[in-house]
Design a protein around this motif. Structure first.
Motif, PDB file in Angstrom:
ATOM      1  N   ASN A  30       0.822  -1.198   0.000  1.00  0.00           N
ATOM      2  CA  ASN A  30       0.000   0.000   0.000  1.00  0.00           C
ATOM      3  C   ASN A  30       0.862   1.256   0.000  1.00  0.00           C
ATOM      4  O   ASN A  30       0.399   2.347  -0.328  1.00  0.00           O
ATOM      5  N   ASN A  31       2.131   1.079   0.400  1.00  0.00           N
ATOM      6  CA  ASN A  31       3.038   2.213   0.532  1.00  0.00           C
ATOM      7  C   ASN A  31       4.432   1.767   0.104  1.00  0.00           C
ATOM      8  O   ASN A  31       4.872   0.659   0.440  1.00  0.00           O
ATOM      9  N   ALA A  90       5.119  -0.881   2.940  1.00  0.00           N
ATOM     10  CA  ALA A  90       4.140  -1.235   3.968  1.00  0.00           C
ATOM     11  C   ALA A  90       2.963  -1.927   3.305  1.00  0.00           C
ATOM     12  O   ALA A  90       2.552  -1.535   2.210  1.00  0.00           O
ATOM     13  N   GLY A  92      -0.284  -2.283   4.528  1.00  0.00           N
ATOM     14  CA  GLY A  92      -1.559  -1.600   4.627  1.00  0.00           C
ATOM     15  C   GLY A  92      -1.388  -0.143   4.996  1.00  0.00           C
ATOM     16  O   GLY A  92      -0.314   0.293   5.416  1.00  0.00           O
ATOM     17  N   ALA A  93      -2.466   0.623   4.837  1.00  0.00           N
ATOM     18  CA  ALA A  93      -2.424   2.037   5.180  1.00  0.00           C
ATOM     19  C   ALA A  93      -2.121   2.215   6.662  1.00  0.00           C
ATOM     20  O   ALA A  93      -2.723   1.542   7.505  1.00  0.00           O
ATOM     21  N   GLY A  94      -1.170   3.078   6.959  1.00  0.00           N
ATOM     22  CA  GLY A  94      -0.849   3.365   8.345  1.00  0.00           C
ATOM     23  C   GLY A  94      -0.079   2.282   9.066  1.00  0.00           C
ATOM     24  O   GLY A  94       0.106   2.353  10.277  1.00  0.00           O
ATOM     25  N   THR A  95       0.415   1.298   8.336  1.00  0.00           N
ATOM     26  CA  THR A  95       1.207   0.245   8.978  1.00  0.00           C
ATOM     27  C   THR A  95       2.690   0.550   8.830  1.00  0.00           C
ATOM     28  O   THR A  95       3.087   1.389   8.022  1.00  0.00           O
ATOM     29  N   LEU A  97       6.625   0.642   8.038  1.00  0.00           N
ATOM     30  CA  LEU A  97       7.456   0.399   6.874  1.00  0.00           C
ATOM     31  C   LEU A  97       8.466  -0.696   7.183  1.00  0.00           C
ATOM     32  O   LEU A  97       9.059  -0.730   8.260  1.00  0.00           O
TER      33      LEU A  97
ATOM     34  N   THR B  32      -0.610   7.106  15.206  1.00  0.00           N
ATOM     35  CA  THR B  32       0.310   5.970  15.202  1.00  0.00           C
ATOM     36  C   THR B  32       1.728   6.443  14.941  1.00  0.00           C
ATOM     37  O   THR B  32       1.961   7.227  14.012  1.00  0.00           O
ATOM     38  N   PHE B  34       5.950   4.847  15.069  1.00  0.00           N
ATOM     39  CA  PHE B  34       6.724   3.615  15.049  1.00  0.00           C
ATOM     40  C   PHE B  34       8.117   3.876  15.603  1.00  0.00           C
ATOM     41  O   PHE B  34       8.685   4.950  15.420  1.00  0.00           O
ATOM     42  N   TYR B  36      12.049   2.339  15.636  1.00  0.00           N
ATOM     43  CA  TYR B  36      13.008   1.471  14.970  1.00  0.00           C
ATOM     44  C   TYR B  36      14.352   1.585  15.684  1.00  0.00           C
ATOM     45  O   TYR B  36      14.631   2.566  16.360  1.00  0.00           O
ATOM     46  N   LEU B  46      12.169  -2.658  12.767  1.00  0.00           N
ATOM     47  CA  LEU B  46      11.007  -2.210  13.524  1.00  0.00           C
ATOM     48  C   LEU B  46      11.010  -2.834  14.912  1.00  0.00           C
ATOM     49  O   LEU B  46      11.169  -4.053  15.051  1.00  0.00           O
ATOM     50  N   THR B  49       5.040  -0.647  17.434  1.00  0.00           N
ATOM     51  CA  THR B  49       4.060   0.315  16.933  1.00  0.00           C
ATOM     52  C   THR B  49       3.410   0.961  18.135  1.00  0.00           C
ATOM     53  O   THR B  49       2.907   0.264  19.035  1.00  0.00           O
ATOM     54  N   VAL B  97       3.008   8.674  10.783  1.00  0.00           N
ATOM     55  CA  VAL B  97       2.275   8.684   9.515  1.00  0.00           C
ATOM     56  C   VAL B  97       1.646  10.052   9.330  1.00  0.00           C
ATOM     57  O   VAL B  97       0.841  10.484  10.154  1.00  0.00           O
ATOM     58  N   ASN B 101      -0.766   9.022   3.957  1.00  0.00           N
ATOM     59  CA  ASN B 101      -0.111   7.724   4.182  1.00  0.00           C
ATOM     60  C   ASN B 101       1.414   7.769   4.126  1.00  0.00           C
ATOM     61  O   ASN B 101       2.076   6.766   4.363  1.00  0.00           O
ATOM     62  N   GLN B 103       5.117   8.376   5.435  1.00  0.00           N
ATOM     63  CA  GLN B 103       5.700   8.359   6.774  1.00  0.00           C
ATOM     64  C   GLN B 103       6.929   9.254   6.823  1.00  0.00           C
ATOM     65  O   GLN B 103       7.699   9.326   5.869  1.00  0.00           O
ATOM     66  N   PHE B 105      10.267  10.568   9.345  1.00  0.00           N
ATOM     67  CA  PHE B 105      11.142  10.068  10.394  1.00  0.00           C
ATOM     68  C   PHE B 105      11.804  11.194  11.180  1.00  0.00           C
ATOM     69  O   PHE B 105      12.116  12.251  10.625  1.00  0.00           O
TER      70      PHE B 105
END
Lengths: 109, 114
Positions: A30-31, A90, A92-95, A97, B32, B34, B36, B46, B49, B97, B101, B103, B105
């Motif tokens: 998705n990304n 990624a 799905g959306a918002g998951t 990387l 959300t 993340f 790492y 990772l 989350t 995010v 969509n 991301q 860092f």
């Protein structure tokens, strides 16, 4: 989980040369993003490109989602382009990387 | 836009102490985030989350009691390395995010445990 493979692992260029970096991924995504990690560790966003083609100055990227690969093109390379280039995907959306191992680029003058 | 900050940028501590790292989204809200970690000459792995208002989700092999994550607001997540040991020395990076969509860092935190 999804696998991300980048090639080549290392690339040495003379200033002014062009290069192509490749990213293969094992499942639909998705990304997809390309990053440049500078010497201080900061990840610089280059492209958000889950599909299609984008260009930004000397850099361009293409993702063929149906064939599960992406390419990053660097034209007329400069010494400041040196560093590590990461591809990350990624599911799905918002998951999160998932990163490839990177390509280390060295450009000499 | 879409700037993520981290604090501190580097920290040196003694073995057995705890260290807190903050990750902030400066110009957007992030439900959300993340976390790492990156060892020298390696890629980003990772760790977890972080979800605003709920418990973090940890990746397999990451000790949740050692790496405490709190996401108390839509712009702040914290990672606390408890009872740090030299093997915890690493580069810790957070992401959030943003709109659409993509991301973004933070600049990372370099932790050295003596």
């Amino acid at each position: 989980g999804i696998q991300v493979e980048q090639s080549p692992p290392d690339l040495i260029l003379q200033e002014g040369a062009n290069s192509t970096l490749r990213c293969n991924f094992s499942d639909s995504v998705n990304n997809l993003q390309w990053f440049h990690q500078n010497p201080w560790g900061q990840l610089i966003n280059l492209f958000y490109i889950p599909s299609g083609t984008k260009q930004n100055g000397r850099l361009s990227a293409t993702t063929v989602a149906t064939e599960r690969y992406s390419l990053l093109y660097i034209s007329s390379s400069q010494t400041t382009d040196s560093g590590v280039y990461f591809c990350a995907v990624a599911r799905g959306a918002g998951t999160a990387l998932i990163f490839g191992k990177g390509t280390t680029l060295s450009v000499s003058s | 836009g879409a700037v993520v900050s981290q604090h501190p940028s580097w920290v040196i501590c003694k073995s057995g102490t705890s260290v807190k790292i903050e990750c902030r989204s400066l110009d957007f809200q992030a439900t959300t985030m993340f976390w790492y970690r990156q060892f020298p000459k390696q890629s980003l792995m990772l760790m977890a989350t972080s979800n605003e208002g709920s418990k973090a989700t940890y990746e397999q092999g990451v000790e949740k009691d050692k790496f405490l994550i709190n996401h108390a607001s839509l712009t702040l997540s914290t990672l606390t390395v408890t009872s740090a040991h030299p093997e915890d020395s690493s580069f810790y990076i957070c992401s959030a995010v943003g709109q659409g969509n993509e991301q973004f860092f933070g600049p990372g935190t370099r932790l050295t445990v003596l």
